[in-house]
Design a protein around this motif. Structure first.
Motif, PDB file in Angstrom:
ATOM      1  N   ARG A  42       0.833  -1.139   0.064  1.00  0.00           N
ATOM      2  CA  ARG A  42      -0.070  -0.019   0.093  1.00  0.00           C
ATOM      3  C   ARG A  42       0.841   1.237   0.100  1.00  0.00           C
ATOM      4  N   GLY A  44       3.220   1.495  -1.681  1.00  0.00           N
ATOM      5  CA  GLY A  44       3.769   1.739  -3.219  1.00  0.00           C
ATOM      6  C   GLY A  44       5.063   1.311  -3.573  1.00  0.00           C
ATOM      7  N   ILE A  67      -5.719  -6.969  -1.335  1.00  0.00           N
ATOM      8  CA  ILE A  67      -4.993  -6.187  -2.287  1.00  0.00           C
ATOM      9  C   ILE A  67      -5.792  -5.934  -3.624  1.00  0.00           C
ATOM     10  N   ARG A  68      -6.659  -6.859  -3.686  1.00  0.00           N
ATOM     11  CA  ARG A  68      -7.625  -6.633  -5.142  1.00  0.00           C
ATOM     12  C   ARG A  68      -8.604  -5.394  -4.727  1.00  0.00           C
ATOM     13  N   ASP A  70      -8.269  -2.763  -3.719  1.00  0.00           N
ATOM     14  CA  ASP A  70      -7.682  -1.110  -4.232  1.00  0.00           C
ATOM     15  C   ASP A  70      -6.537  -1.135  -5.099  1.00  0.00           C
ATOM     16  N   SER A  71      -6.300  -2.362  -5.684  1.00  0.00           N
ATOM     17  CA  SER A  71      -4.920  -2.171  -6.598  1.00  0.00           C
ATOM     18  C   SER A  71      -5.275  -3.454  -7.599  1.00  0.00           C
ATOM     19  N   ASP A  72      -4.592  -3.293  -9.011  1.00  0.00           N
ATOM     20  CA  ASP A  72      -4.734  -4.162  -9.824  1.00  0.00           C
ATOM     21  C   ASP A  72      -3.168  -4.467 -10.030  1.00  0.00           C
ATOM     22  N   LEU A  73      -2.491  -4.360  -9.021  1.00  0.00           N
ATOM     23  CA  LEU A  73      -1.099  -5.114  -9.022  1.00  0.00           C
ATOM     24  C   LEU A  73      -0.959  -6.379  -9.346  1.00  0.00           C
ATOM     25  N   GLU A 153     -11.660  -1.359 -13.703  1.00  0.00           N
ATOM     26  CA  GLU A 153     -10.311  -1.974 -12.865  1.00  0.00           C
ATOM     27  C   GLU A 153     -10.195  -3.275 -13.373  1.00  0.00           C
ATOM     28  N   THR A 155      -7.701  -6.704 -13.907  1.00  0.00           N
ATOM     29  CA  THR A 155      -6.394  -7.323 -13.530  1.00  0.00           C
ATOM     30  C   THR A 155      -5.421  -7.320 -14.875  1.00  0.00           C
TER      31      THR A 155
END
Length: 230
Positions: A42, A44, A67-68, A70-73, A153, A155
């Motif tokens: 988070r 970054g 993780i998913r 708030d992120s598409d890492l 959003e 992946t």
């Protein structure tokens, strides 16, 4: 140099794996606890994450779900060999790939390199213009997708699959064709993974009826191209 975070409670794994990753110009760091790993992600600065399914306090599935939010890492999951259900659950939660333990470091590097390549925006070119359909727009350069004007959003795997279908709307792609395109011919074929990603895509594209299933054949994009493409 791309930075990868390994979240695994095996303290003896990180250092030798980091040394191996460095040979391929990849920086690998390790978090031993899921809370630590989530906090670092988070904050970054990472390009991908590798999660062990068996973690103390919070298993890899719960961590992937967090993780998913708030992120598409890009996320790769380390699963127990032969545990197909682990792979299915991980993919349903939004993982981009999985690799069974024990693994060969070279295979893990190859999988990481594959998901990282998906993140690199291609150079702008004529065939990289936006793909426009009724209710849907895809920008391969920025890897952005809009449904009815609303940004989605996705992946990395979801985007790659949608873009593959959109490049040739109406063409029917078999599961094996899709796997070969997205993961390479040397990857272990796992056709259930395609069904899982298709299911996730359909939910995100609703209310559009965007992806058609042809029984015993495969999948195709069912949307009509819109004038102005290119």
């Amino acid at each position: 140099m791309p930075r990868i975070l390994l979240i695994d409670d095996d303290a003896d794994l990180g250092a030798p794996l980091a040394a191996y990753f460095a040979r391929f110009e990849l920086e690998l760091l390790q978090a031993l606890h899921p809370d630590e790993g989530l906090a670092r992600l988070r904050a970054g600065g990472f390009d991908a994450a590798i999660l062990d399914v068996m973690l103390p306090g919070m298993d890899g599935f719960a961590l992937c779900r967090a993780i998913r939010k708030d992120s598409d890492l890009p996320v790769l999951m380390l699963t127990a060999r032969g545990e197909v259900m682990d792979r299915i659950v991980g993919l349903e939660l939004g993982a981009d790939d999985y690799i069974p333990k024990p693994f060969e470091p070279r295979e893990l590097v190859a999988r990481v390199q594959t998901v990282l390549r998906r993140r690199v925006a291609p150079a702008a070119a004529a065939d990289d213009a936006r793909l426009r359909f009724e209710g849907l727009e895809i920008d391969p350069v920025t890897r952005s997708v809009w449904r009815g004007g609303q940004a989605l959003e996705l992946t990395g795997t979801e985007f790659e699959l949608l873009q593959l279908l959109a490049r040739e709307p109406g063409r029917v792609w078999s599961r094996d064709d899709i796997l070969n395109q997205l993961r390479g011919h040397e990857a272990e074929l796992y056709t259930r993974a395609v069904d899982i990603v298709i299911s996730r895509l359909r939910k995100k594209l609703e209310p559009l009826d965007a992806i058609k299933t042809l029984r015993n054949a495969g999948y195709a994009l069912a949307l009509a191209p819109r004038p102005g493409r290119g």
